[in-house]
Design an enzyme around this catalytic site. Structure first.
Site, PDB file in Angstrom:
ATOM      1  N   VAL A  54     -34.033 -10.523   1.043  1.00 50.50           N
ATOM      2  CA  VAL A  54     -32.824 -10.111   1.758  1.00 50.50           C
ATOM      3  C   VAL A  54     -33.275  -9.386   3.022  1.00 50.50           C
ATOM      4  O   VAL A  54     -34.127  -8.489   2.948  1.00 50.50           O
ATOM      5  CB  VAL A  54     -31.948  -9.169   0.899  1.00 50.50           C
ATOM      6  CG1 VAL A  54     -30.753  -8.661   1.691  1.00 50.50           C
ATOM      7  CG2 VAL A  54     -31.479  -9.870  -0.365  1.00 50.50           C
ATOM      8  N   GLY A  97     -41.689  -7.303   0.943  1.00 49.37           N
ATOM      9  CA  GLY A  97     -41.339  -6.235   0.023  1.00 49.37           C
ATOM     10  C   GLY A  97     -39.849  -6.019  -0.152  1.00 49.37           C
ATOM     11  O   GLY A  97     -39.421  -5.135  -0.894  1.00 49.37           O
ATOM     12  N   HIS A  98     -39.026  -6.820   0.519  1.00 49.19           N
ATOM     13  CA  HIS A  98     -37.558  -6.606   0.480  1.00 49.19           C
ATOM     14  C   HIS A  98     -36.841  -7.922   0.214  1.00 49.19           C
ATOM     15  O   HIS A  98     -36.277  -8.499   1.144  1.00 49.19           O
ATOM     16  CB  HIS A  98     -37.094  -6.020   1.804  1.00 49.19           C
ATOM     17  CG  HIS A  98     -35.752  -5.371   1.737  1.00 49.19           C
ATOM     18  ND1 HIS A  98     -34.583  -6.034   1.991  1.00 49.19           N
ATOM     19  CD2 HIS A  98     -35.397  -4.104   1.441  1.00 49.19           C
ATOM     20  CE1 HIS A  98     -33.562  -5.193   1.892  1.00 49.19           C
ATOM     21  NE2 HIS A  98     -34.039  -4.018   1.560  1.00 49.19           N
ATOM     22  N   PHE A  99     -36.763  -8.436  -0.830  1.00 50.61           N
ATOM     23  CA  PHE A  99     -37.392  -8.107  -2.103  1.00 50.61           C
ATOM     24  C   PHE A  99     -38.242  -9.301  -2.491  1.00 50.61           C
ATOM     25  O   PHE A  99     -37.842 -10.431  -2.231  1.00 50.61           O
ATOM     26  CB  PHE A  99     -36.312  -7.836  -3.151  1.00 50.61           C
ATOM     27  CG  PHE A  99     -35.423  -6.648  -2.780  1.00 50.61           C
ATOM     28  CD1 PHE A  99     -35.846  -5.360  -3.012  1.00 50.61           C
ATOM     29  CD2 PHE A  99     -34.197  -6.859  -2.189  1.00 50.61           C
ATOM     30  CE1 PHE A  99     -35.034  -4.274  -2.681  1.00 50.61           C
ATOM     31  CE2 PHE A  99     -33.390  -5.785  -1.856  1.00 50.61           C
ATOM     32  CZ  PHE A  99     -33.805  -4.474  -2.095  1.00 50.61           C
TER      33      PHE A  99
END
Length: 159
Positions: A66, A59-61
């Site tokens: 990252v 989820g990041h990203f």
């Protein structure tokens, strides 16, 4: 750290198995893969390999992975915790403060973080550390953190 272990000498390296004897963290939150060298109560150099399979990248990203800054801070705090624990602090050192933290470049899957933690001050159950994380010689993050021994700072003397 078990009571039967021999004291760690300055310049000693630690494997992942040895780290698990010192730190209470476990997968997926043990963020240090090994310690290249450590001097109890003074400082250490450690390694975190950044893998694309780490859960934060979902989820990041999703389109441009990252490593979250808080994960980098936690990895540096764990390294400082090793220095703190080997100097005679209790079995758990809490991250008690983050100051002047700066992020200089993104950390992405495939990177290897070279972490440093150098004690700059301390007393009465607290130690302050100057920390950094580098990728290929470039600073990814740097700042100052404080680690606390909850048993030494608690009014009851217990965690």
């Amino acid at each position: 750290m078990t009571a039967t272990r021999e004291p760690v000498r300055a310049g000693t390296s630690l494997t992942n198995d040895q780290l698990r004897e010192i730190l209470p963290h476990r997968w997926p939150f043990l963020l240090i893969d090994r310690v290249e060298k450590v001097e109890p109560g003074v400082g250490a150099v450690g390694i975190k390999n950044v893998a694309a399979t780490e859960m934060w990248f979902q989820g990041h990203f999703p389109t441009a992975a990252v490593l979250p800054g808080v994960i980098i801070i936690e990895a540096m705090a764990q390294l400082a915790g090793v220095v703190f624990a080997l100097a005679g602090a209790g079995p758990i050192g809490y991250l008690a403060g983050v100051r002047t933290m700066r992020f200089r470049r993104p950390v992405v899957p495939g990177d290897q973080l070279l972490l440093t933690a150098d004690r700059t001050a301390g007393g009465r159950g607290f130690s302050e550390f100057r920390v950094s994380a580098r990728v290929d010689g470039q600073i990814a993050a740097e700042g100052t953190i404080t680690i606390a021994d909850p048993a030494a700072t608690s009014p009851t003397g217990k965690v």
